[in-house]
Each structure stands twice: as structure tokens, then as C-alpha cells.
Motif scaffolding. Structure first.
Motif, PDB file in Angstrom:
ATOM      1  N   ASN A   1     -28.102 -22.776  -6.671  1.00 47.94           N
ATOM      2  CA  ASN A   1     -28.308 -23.323  -5.215  1.00 47.94           C
ATOM      3  C   ASN A   1     -29.107 -24.277  -5.077  1.00 47.94           C
ATOM      4  OD1 ASN A   1     -25.992 -22.490  -3.816  1.00 47.94           O
ATOM      5  ND2 ASN A   1     -26.653 -20.420  -4.295  1.00 47.94           N
TER       6      ASN A   1
ATOM      7  N   LYS B   1     -28.738 -28.325  -3.829  1.00 49.87           N
ATOM      8  CA  LYS B   1     -29.649 -29.130  -2.910  1.00 49.87           C
ATOM      9  C   LYS B   1     -30.441 -30.271  -3.535  1.00 49.87           C
ATOM     10  CE  LYS B   1     -33.314 -28.823   0.575  1.00 49.87           C
ATOM     11  NZ  LYS B   1     -34.297 -28.022   1.244  1.00 49.87           N
TER      12      LYS B   1
ATOM     13  N   GLU C   1     -29.831 -34.008  -2.360  1.00 52.65           N
ATOM     14  CA  GLU C   1     -30.910 -35.077  -1.735  1.00 52.65           C
ATOM     15  C   GLU C   1     -31.132 -36.096  -2.656  1.00 52.65           C
ATOM     16  OE1 GLU C   1     -34.111 -31.545  -0.711  1.00 52.65           O
ATOM     17  OE2 GLU C   1     -33.993 -32.022  -2.623  1.00 52.65           O
TER      18      GLU C   1
ATOM     19  N   GLU D   1     -24.581 -21.821  -1.403  1.00 54.80           N
ATOM     20  CA  GLU D   1     -25.407 -22.000  -0.159  1.00 54.80           C
ATOM     21  C   GLU D   1     -25.337 -23.545   0.235  1.00 54.80           C
ATOM     22  OE1 GLU D   1     -29.445 -20.450  -0.564  1.00 54.80           O
ATOM     23  OE2 GLU D   1     -28.534 -18.611  -1.043  1.00 54.80           O
TER      24      GLU D   1
ATOM     25  N   PRO E   1     -26.813 -26.837   1.931  1.00 56.05           N
ATOM     26  CA  PRO E   1     -28.380 -27.047   2.082  1.00 56.05           C
ATOM     27  C   PRO E   1     -28.417 -28.083   3.179  1.00 56.05           C
ATOM     28  CG  PRO E   1     -27.972 -28.285   0.065  1.00 56.05           C
ATOM     29  CD  PRO E   1     -26.459 -27.437   0.388  1.00 56.05           C
TER      30      PRO E   1
ATOM     31  N   ILE F   1     -30.569 -31.466   4.452  1.00 53.20           N
ATOM     32  CA  ILE F   1     -31.098 -32.519   3.778  1.00 53.20           C
ATOM     33  C   ILE F   1     -31.985 -33.371   4.429  1.00 53.20           C
ATOM     34  CG2 ILE F   1     -30.655 -34.232   2.119  1.00 53.20           C
ATOM     35  CD1 ILE F   1     -29.702 -31.807   0.964  1.00 53.20           C
TER      36      ILE F   1
END
Length: 161
Positions: A11, A15, A19, A69, A71, A73
């Protein structure tokens, strides 16, 4: 099938991949503003690829019945000194992502999670390619220095991606 530790780390990688997409979007916006349309094209495609990398991880977690999950950002930077700065920062970022992938492989080994380890090998290979691509562009940009004709030629070539 997957440990809580591995789920948490994948997870976190989801992210990091999203990103990455945002970072490359910021680079594309900078490139457009500064007239580097080949670099803009390159970075938009790079951003899309990073989103695909994130979704591949999402799908894997779903395949092994783990929790995904989604995320939040942060806004990426859009301030760069030059086209060389853009690609040097891109290379630096790809090295960071490589270190994260390598850490995931290490964790999968420690957890005895052979399925995840096998899945991650695609990312290991992909990171070799990503670093090579950015490294080669940085080398070429350093070769031409501040010569506008050389920069224009490299930027034009990047439009072909």
C-alpha cells in the motif's frame, strides 16, 4: 496468503507510484510552460505509466484478498532550473523507487512470500529500464550543455516516445 506487513508495504508503494505520476505531471507542466514540448510529451506518458504501475499493485492486493488503501497525494513541485534539472530529478526519483522496490523484495523474502516475490520481479526489471532511460537522457543533456541546438534536438527526439 499475504502478511499484514507485506500488505502495508505494498500500500505504501501504491502511494509512491501515484506520487511518481504527480511528480511527472508537474514536470510536464513545467516543460510545457518553458516550450519543451518533447519533454512534456515524455513526462505525460511517464505519468500514465506510473499510474499503471500503481494499479498493477492495487490489482495484486485485490487478487490476494488484501486491503487496498487509496492514498492522498501532495501537490508536486513545478519549479525546475532547466531541462537537465528535470531529468536529473527524474533519475533521482527513479533511484528512490528502485530502493523501495528492492525493499519490498527483501520483505517478501523475509516473510517467505514467494507469490509476492515473483510478482515483484516485474518491477525489479522495470526499474532497471526506468533508470537507464533517465540516465541516458541526462548523459545526452550534459553532452550538449547549454547549446540550444543540442537541447532542441534532444527535446524533439523525446516527442517520439
Amino acid at each position: 496468503m499475504i502478511t499484514a506487513r507485506m500488505e502495508k508495504e505494498i500500500n505504501a508503494q501504491i502511494k509512491a507510484e501515484f506520487e511518481s505520476a504527480f511528480i511527472y505531471m508537474g514536470m510536464a507542466a513545467w516543460a510545457h510552460k518553458n516550450g519543451y514540448f518533447g519533454t512534456e510529451n515524455f513526462m505525460w506518458k511517464q505519468a500514465k505509466e506510473e499510474e499503471e504501475h500503481a494499479m498493477k499493485l492495487v490489482n495484486y492486493l485485490q487478487d490476494v484478498d488484501a486491503t487496498v488503501e487509496i492514498p492522498g497525494i501532495e501537490k508536486p513541485t513545478i519549479n525546475y532550473k532547466s531541462i537537465l534539472d528535470v531529468f536529473e530529478k527524474g533519475l533521482e526519483h527513479e533511484k528512490y523507487i528502485t530502493s523501495r522496490i528492492n525493499n519490498l523484495v527483501t520483505i517478501s523474502d523475509e516473510e517467505g512470500d514467494y507469490a509476492t516475490n515473483d510478482f515483484l520481479q516485474w518491477y525489479v526489471t522495470e526499474q532497471v529500464e526506468e533508470e537507464k532511460t533517465f540516465r541516458n537522457i541526462v548523459k545526452r543533456l550534459k553532452m550538449v550543455g547549454d547549446h540550444a541546438n543540442g537541447i532542441f534536438m534532444i527535446d524533439s527526439k523525446l516527442e517520439e516516445r
